[in-house]
Design a protein around this motif. Sequence first.
Motif, mmCIF file in Angstrom:
data_model
loop_
_atom_site.group_PDB
_atom_site.id
_atom_site.type_symbol
_atom_site.label_atom_id
_atom_site.label_comp_id
_atom_site.label_asym_id
_atom_site.label_seq_id
_atom_site.Cartn_x
_atom_site.Cartn_y
_atom_site.Cartn_z
ATOM 1 N N PHE A 91 0.833 -1.201 0.000
ATOM 2 C CA PHE A 91 0.000 0.000 0.000
ATOM 3 C C PHE A 91 0.871 1.256 0.000
ATOM 4 C CE2 PHE A 91 -2.295 3.316 2.389
ATOM 5 C CZ PHE A 91 -3.402 3.475 1.554
ATOM 6 N N ALA A 92 1.909 1.273 0.840
ATOM 7 C CA ALA A 92 2.785 2.439 0.916
ATOM 8 C C ALA A 92 3.512 2.671 -0.408
ATOM 9 C CB ALA A 92 3.788 2.266 2.059
ATOM 10 N N PHE A 93 4.033 1.620 -1.010
ATOM 11 C CA PHE A 93 4.751 1.769 -2.273
ATOM 12 C C PHE A 93 3.800 2.092 -3.422
ATOM 13 C CE2 PHE A 93 8.511 -0.022 -0.317
ATOM 14 C CZ PHE A 93 9.523 0.607 -0.999
ATOM 15 N N SER A 94 2.572 1.605 -3.341
ATOM 16 C CA SER A 94 1.592 1.932 -4.386
ATOM 17 C C SER A 94 1.259 3.415 -4.365
ATOM 18 C CB SER A 94 0.322 1.098 -4.194
ATOM 19 O OG SER A 94 0.588 -0.275 -4.334
ATOM 20 N N LEU A 95 1.076 3.977 -3.168
ATOM 21 C CA LEU A 95 0.832 5.411 -3.067
ATOM 22 C C LEU A 95 2.025 6.212 -3.594
ATOM 23 C CD1 LEU A 95 -0.894 5.799 0.426
ATOM 24 C CD2 LEU A 95 -1.936 6.072 -1.838
ATOM 25 N N PHE A 96 3.231 5.756 -3.225
ATOM 26 C CA PHE A 96 4.431 6.443 -3.694
ATOM 27 C C PHE A 96 4.542 6.370 -5.220
ATOM 28 C CE2 PHE A 96 8.948 6.158 -4.901
ATOM 29 C CZ PHE A 96 9.372 7.413 -4.471
ATOM 30 N N ALA A 97 4.317 5.192 -5.796
ATOM 31 C CA ALA A 97 4.403 5.029 -7.248
ATOM 32 C C ALA A 97 3.336 5.837 -7.956
ATOM 33 C CB ALA A 97 4.282 3.551 -7.609
ATOM 34 N N ASP A 98 2.153 5.921 -7.354
ATOM 35 C CA ASP A 98 1.077 6.690 -7.972
ATOM 36 C C ASP A 98 1.443 8.172 -8.031
ATOM 37 O OD1 ASP A 98 -1.936 6.713 -8.798
ATOM 38 O OD2 ASP A 98 -1.754 8.294 -7.274
ATOM 39 N N ARG A 99 2.071 8.702 -6.982
ATOM 40 C CA ARG A 99 2.475 10.095 -6.985
ATOM 41 C C ARG A 99 3.603 10.360 -7.975
ATOM 42 N NH1 ARG A 99 -1.642 12.982 -5.487
ATOM 43 N NH2 ARG A 99 -2.458 12.379 -3.430
ATOM 44 N N VAL A 100 4.501 9.384 -8.135
ATOM 45 C CA VAL A 100 5.620 9.559 -9.069
ATOM 46 C C VAL A 100 5.138 9.506 -10.509
ATOM 47 C CG1 VAL A 100 7.773 8.540 -9.900
ATOM 48 C CG2 VAL A 100 7.355 8.735 -7.448
ATOM 49 N N LEU A 101 4.249 8.544 -10.814
ATOM 50 C CA LEU A 101 3.798 8.361 -12.190
ATOM 51 C C LEU A 101 2.681 9.319 -12.562
ATOM 52 C CD1 LEU A 101 3.795 4.445 -12.353
ATOM 53 C CD2 LEU A 101 5.537 6.009 -13.204
#
Length: 346
Positions: A91-101
């Motif tokens: 969940f944490a990495f998904s939020l981070f990836a969503d903000r980056v992409l």
Amino acid sequence: MDSRFFVPDLCRVRALFMLLVTSELVVLALAMVQAQHDWIDWEYFGLLSLFVQWTLLTSVAMICPLRPRLAQLPVASATFVIVVLVLADVFAFSLFADRVLNPGPGAPQWHSIAKKMLLAMLTTLIVLRYFYLQHQWQQQQEAELQAHLSSLQSRIQPHFLFNSMNTIASLIASDPQRAEDAVLDLSELFRASLRTSEQLIPLHRELELCQRYLDIEALRMGDRLQLQWHIADGLQNQAIPPLTLQPLVENAIYHGIQPRAQGGIVRVEAQASGDFVYLLVQNPKPEPGQSGHDGNRMALDNIQARIQALFGDRAVLKHSHQGDIYTVTLRLPAQQVDRQGAQRHT
């Protein structure tokens, strides 16, 4: 680490490497399915591979130090904790990836994040199920191995029992102290044959057992039996399966000394070379027309089965003839055990 826990030690390089390789193969398969025109969608492969590897490494970094505590929990509770940790990480990495992409204002793509978490949960449960079944299989194999070793060891019954009892009976009246010592030696030999729970013991204990056996045979054979010991220093705690060397010494006397009117010499040697320890038992070959080595072959087969079960191909048992000398050579991996038979280092 607790070997009773079904999750392997993920801190070990081999376990982590296998997880990384397996995850990359899954990502590769998904990239092939995702591709529309080419065989592989390399952009998708790169992004998904980066995401999977980071989540895998961070999840392992959380689970690895918690393994001793997880091992104390029931299987269902430990599984639940691991799944929660993995989902939180994803969940944490998904939020981070969503903000980056997807930079800029706007709500995160919850639908995409939910799919990632669902896929992560299913994958984690499948992997944990595999770990559990693998652990159960290993436990069964260890139980079968222990039963097999106990069965092999319990078959070792020294065939000098009746001769020893007759010798002891003849000494009771003339030399009761020697008769008492012989009874103690004989009881220790049979106690060792019944002690089937030990897989490995220090070499010095096996040598002590050989000495007790030889003390009994010396009462019966007298000067016909001569011994030569050459045990290198530093091998007192070398690991050896119990009742391995003693049957070889027993057969050396039964087949090489007893049939000869003049007797002969039994030589026992132990020396280290590289990563192995070599044990040699030598005796004269039987004279023509006298007892052969059929019984010796049975003892060799028994010992061969036991060392193969414990050490695999690293242990070797072979026999040879050179002139009038018959030699049995036992090669064992150089490793130490304490007095209780627990391995200390290899």
